[in-house]
Design a protein around this motif. Structure first.
Motif, short mmCIF file in Angstrom:
data_model
loop_
_atom_site.label_atom_id
_atom_site.label_comp_id
_atom_site.label_asym_id
_atom_site.label_seq_id
_atom_site.Cartn_x
_atom_site.Cartn_y
_atom_site.Cartn_z
N ALA A 114 0.86 -1.18 0.00
CA ALA A 114 0.00 0.00 0.00
C ALA A 114 0.89 1.23 0.00
N MET A 115 0.64 2.15 -0.92
CA MET A 115 1.44 3.38 -0.98
C MET A 115 0.57 4.56 -1.37
N GLU A 116 1.15 5.76 -1.27
CA GLU A 116 0.39 6.98 -1.53
C GLU A 116 -0.09 7.08 -2.97
N ARG A 117 0.69 6.50 -3.88
CA ARG A 117 0.27 6.45 -5.27
C ARG A 117 0.65 5.06 -5.78
N LYS A 118 0.25 4.76 -7.01
CA LYS A 118 0.37 3.38 -7.48
C LYS A 118 1.82 2.95 -7.68
N ARG A 119 2.71 3.89 -7.97
CA ARG A 119 4.10 3.56 -8.25
C ARG A 119 4.99 4.51 -7.49
N TRP A 120 6.23 4.07 -7.26
CA TRP A 120 7.26 4.99 -6.89
C TRP A 120 6.97 5.73 -5.57
N ALA A 121 6.74 4.95 -4.54
CA ALA A 121 6.60 5.53 -3.21
C ALA A 121 7.03 4.49 -2.19
N PHE A 122 7.45 4.95 -1.03
CA PHE A 122 7.79 4.04 0.05
C PHE A 122 6.53 3.34 0.53
N PRO A 123 6.70 2.16 1.14
CA PRO A 123 5.52 1.44 1.61
C PRO A 123 4.89 2.12 2.82
N LEU A 124 3.57 2.38 2.75
CA LEU A 124 2.84 2.72 3.97
C LEU A 124 2.75 1.43 4.78
N VAL A 125 2.36 0.38 4.07
CA VAL A 125 2.41 -0.98 4.61
C VAL A 125 2.78 -1.91 3.46
N GLY A 126 3.78 -2.75 3.67
CA GLY A 126 4.10 -3.78 2.69
C GLY A 126 3.92 -5.13 3.36
N VAL A 127 3.28 -6.06 2.66
CA VAL A 127 3.06 -7.38 3.25
C VAL A 127 3.70 -8.44 2.36
N ALA A 128 4.64 -9.17 2.94
CA ALA A 128 5.32 -10.25 2.23
C ALA A 128 4.90 -11.56 2.87
N ALA A 129 4.54 -12.53 2.05
CA ALA A 129 4.16 -13.83 2.60
C ALA A 129 4.74 -14.93 1.75
N ALA A 130 5.25 -15.98 2.41
CA ALA A 130 5.81 -17.13 1.70
C ALA A 130 5.36 -18.40 2.39
N ARG A 131 4.94 -19.36 1.57
CA ARG A 131 4.43 -20.63 2.12
C ARG A 131 5.30 -21.80 1.68
N ARG A 132 5.67 -22.62 2.66
CA ARG A 132 6.31 -23.92 2.36
C ARG A 132 5.44 -24.98 3.01
N GLY A 133 4.79 -25.79 2.22
CA GLY A 133 3.87 -26.78 2.77
C GLY A 133 2.77 -26.09 3.56
N ALA A 134 2.60 -26.50 4.83
CA ALA A 134 1.54 -25.91 5.66
C ALA A 134 2.05 -24.72 6.45
N LYS A 135 3.34 -24.38 6.27
CA LYS A 135 3.92 -23.32 7.10
C LYS A 135 4.04 -22.02 6.28
N THR A 136 3.48 -20.94 6.82
CA THR A 136 3.53 -19.65 6.13
C THR A 136 4.19 -18.61 7.02
N ARG A 137 5.11 -17.83 6.44
CA ARG A 137 5.71 -16.71 7.17
C ARG A 137 5.21 -15.41 6.54
N VAL A 138 4.78 -14.49 7.41
CA VAL A 138 4.31 -13.18 6.93
C VAL A 138 5.18 -12.11 7.56
N ALA A 139 5.74 -11.23 6.73
CA ALA A 139 6.60 -10.16 7.24
C ALA A 139 6.12 -8.83 6.66
N LEU A 140 6.28 -7.76 7.45
CA LEU A 140 5.72 -6.46 7.05
C LEU A 140 6.81 -5.38 6.94
N ALA A 141 6.65 -4.53 5.95
CA ALA A 141 7.49 -3.33 5.81
C ALA A 141 6.65 -2.13 6.23
N GLY A 142 7.30 -1.10 6.74
CA GLY A 142 6.60 0.16 7.01
C GLY A 142 5.78 0.17 8.28
N VAL A 143 5.96 -0.82 9.15
CA VAL A 143 5.11 -0.87 10.35
C VAL A 143 5.88 -0.83 11.67
#
Ligand SMILES: Cc1cc2nc3c(=O)[nH]c(=O)nc-3n(C[C@H](O)[C@H](O)[C@H](O)COP(=O)(O)OP(=O)(O)OC[C@H]3O[C@@H](n4cnc5c(N)ncnc54)[C@H](O)[C@@H]3O)c2cc1C
Ligand code: SF4
Ligand code: FES
Ligand code: FES
Lengths: 275, 144
Positions: free
Chosen positions: A206-235
């Motif tokens: 999520a950012m102030e405009r569609k491109r070219w801005a720092f994250p207000l909130v960034g959500v990264a998620a990766a799943r291996r099998g049943a295990k998921t890790r979620v990490a956030l930028a900007g929080v």
């Protein structure tokens, strides 16, 4: 000031790769050095499955089909095309806070003043729309790196000239006794990032405009099998590994909206990767 | 140090800390490259270093010792210039050199870019006058 080209990874002076952080900070007087050391010749930049040279540019990563989606998309949405051509992976992980008080040189807790460090966080009582909603009681800065959140979700490891460490251990929350925000020692150079394959991953920003801005909130998620890790930028002042839900957030008076944004993006990210 | 700009060799003497934008404008009198924000935010200072668009206002000139630099002056004969004129893709014109440099880099690697590709590649060039729709049109129609 002089600029030297590093001939090995052992040297005295301030390392500079793309310079997109170092040059503005030097020019603003927030960073001082007698010797800049151009490390582009000694830091690897090649990309192999599960292994990336720390000197790879974000532009290289955004278009390499072998890179996990979460990292590719974090790079694609970071900064601008010109900056992605210049900026390296390691430099991105080590960027300083974008807190406007810090960037304008206000004598806050993260700035040295004549006899030590400042003793105030101006953002907590001031303008903090873009600041942290977790771990924000001492310094409320929001970590700006999309890329670090992606690597944290991937549970990536760093290899430096001194050690190997999980990416989470590169960062530390500043405290009264120790104001540093990373654990990198003087002279330590990041050489490489490694990670295991994952089944599915995603980065939403999520950012102030569609491109070219720092994250207000960034959500990264990766799943291996049943295990998921979620990490956030900007929080939080560091890249934030989410444990549980967002209920434990401690927003400031003017940034509670970030909790709602984060909650929605986390839900969407989990649904996208079948977590 | 040595700098090759638009195919010509120059000797540059500025002290360490001088940016490429300052060296181009002040030492080499190539004032087509503009400096607006001076801190990496706007793209007005975009030039090509070894064919890649970079921001000359935050590039140390000593870091590009020996590199090949292309500025707007070196693109005088590129059809993109005519395309910008035809589409009326500017108002005050201050962002235009940077816009054209980024646009040229795009079409050199992707001669017929989609709207999405144009928007992605041009995202780092801000235009305070809001000429974006015309800039997009110029890039879409540059081949005439
Ligand atoms: C206007 C602007 C907008 C941006 N927007 C975003 C964004 O939306 N999302 C995002 O994630 N990032 C963003 N960035 C950050 C950008 O991606 C980084 O500035 C860039 O990746 C830094 O890389 P560099 O090689 O230029 O670093 P440099 O400026 O060369 O170095 C940065 C720091 O890292 C150190 N360093 C560099 N390489 C190493 C190494 N191998 N080992 C040890 N220390 C090292 C340097 O000493 C310095 O302290 C933005 C930057 C700017 C200027
Ligand atoms: S948020 Fe951190 S960097 Fe910003 S003013 Fe407060 S202490 Fe300083
Ligand atoms: S003048 Fe260089 S990016 Fe604005
Ligand atoms: S034409 Fe005026 S800033 Fe773009």
């Amino acid at each position: 000031m002089e600029l030297r080209r590093a001939s090995s990874t052992t040297f005295d002076g301030l390392p500079v790769h793309g310079g997109t952080e170092v040059v503005p900070l030097l020019r603003a007087g927030l960073l001082r050095t007698d010797t800049l050391v151009d490390i582009r010749g000694v830091v690897p930049r090649d990309i192999a499955p599960g292994r990336i040279g720390a000197g790879a540019t974000l532009a290289q990563l955004e278009c390499d089909p072998g890179i996990p989606e979460v990292l590719r998309e974090a790079c694609r949405l970071a900064a601008s095309p010109q900056l992605r051509n210049m900026g390296s992976l390691a430099g991105n992980l080590l960027q300083s806070t974008r807190c406007w008080y810090w960037r304008l040189g206000w004598p806050c807790r993260l700035h040295r003043v004549a006899n030590g460090y400042g003793d105030e966080c101006f953002a907590r009582d001031g303008e903090h729309r873009e600041h942290a909603i977790f771990a924000n009681d001492y310094c409320a800065s929001a970590h700006p790196s999309d890329v670090a959140a992606a690597l944290l979700a991937l549970d990536a490891r760093l290899r430096t000239t001194a050690r190997e460490l999980p990416v989470a251990e590169l960062y530390r929350l500043p405290t009264e006794a120790d104001r540093r925000t990373t654990t990198l020692e003087p002279g330590e150079v990041i050489l490489e990032v490694t990670f295991d394959e994952c089944d599915q991953s995603v980065y939403l920003k999520a950012m102030e405009r569609k491109r070219w801005a720092f994250p207000l909130v960034g959500v990264a998620a990766a799943r291996r099998g049943a295990k998921t890790r979620v990490a956030l930028a900007g929080v939080a002042p560091v890249p934030w590994l989410l444990s549980g839900e967002l209920d434990s957030a401690t927003p400031l008076p003017r940034n509670a909206y970030k909790v709602d944004v984060a909650r929605a993006l986390v839900k969407r990210a989990r649904a996208t990767i079948g977590a | 140090m040595q700098l090759t700009v638009n195919g010509h060799q120059y000797e540059v003497h500025g002290e360490v800390g001088t940016t490429l934008a300052e060296a181009l404008r002040e030492e080499l009198s190539l004032t087509g490259t503009k400096i607006a924000c001076g801190e990496g935010h706007c793209g007005a200072c975009t030039v090509l270093v070894d064919d890649e668009p970079v921001l000359s206002c935050i590039t140390l000139v000593h870091a590009v010792d020996g590199a090949r630099v292309t500025t707007i002056e070196g693109l005088r004969d590129h059809p993109m210039i005519d395309a910008f004129v035809r589409s009326d893709a500017l108002q005050c014109g201050f962002c235009t050199p940077g816009q054209i440099v980024s646009a040229v880099a795009l079409v050199e690697s992707e001669p017929a870019p989609t709207t999405e590709q144009i928007r992605h590649a041009m995202a780092g060039n801000l235009c305070r006058c809001g000429a974006y729709p015309k800039i997009e049109e110029a890039i879409r129609t540059w081949q005439g």
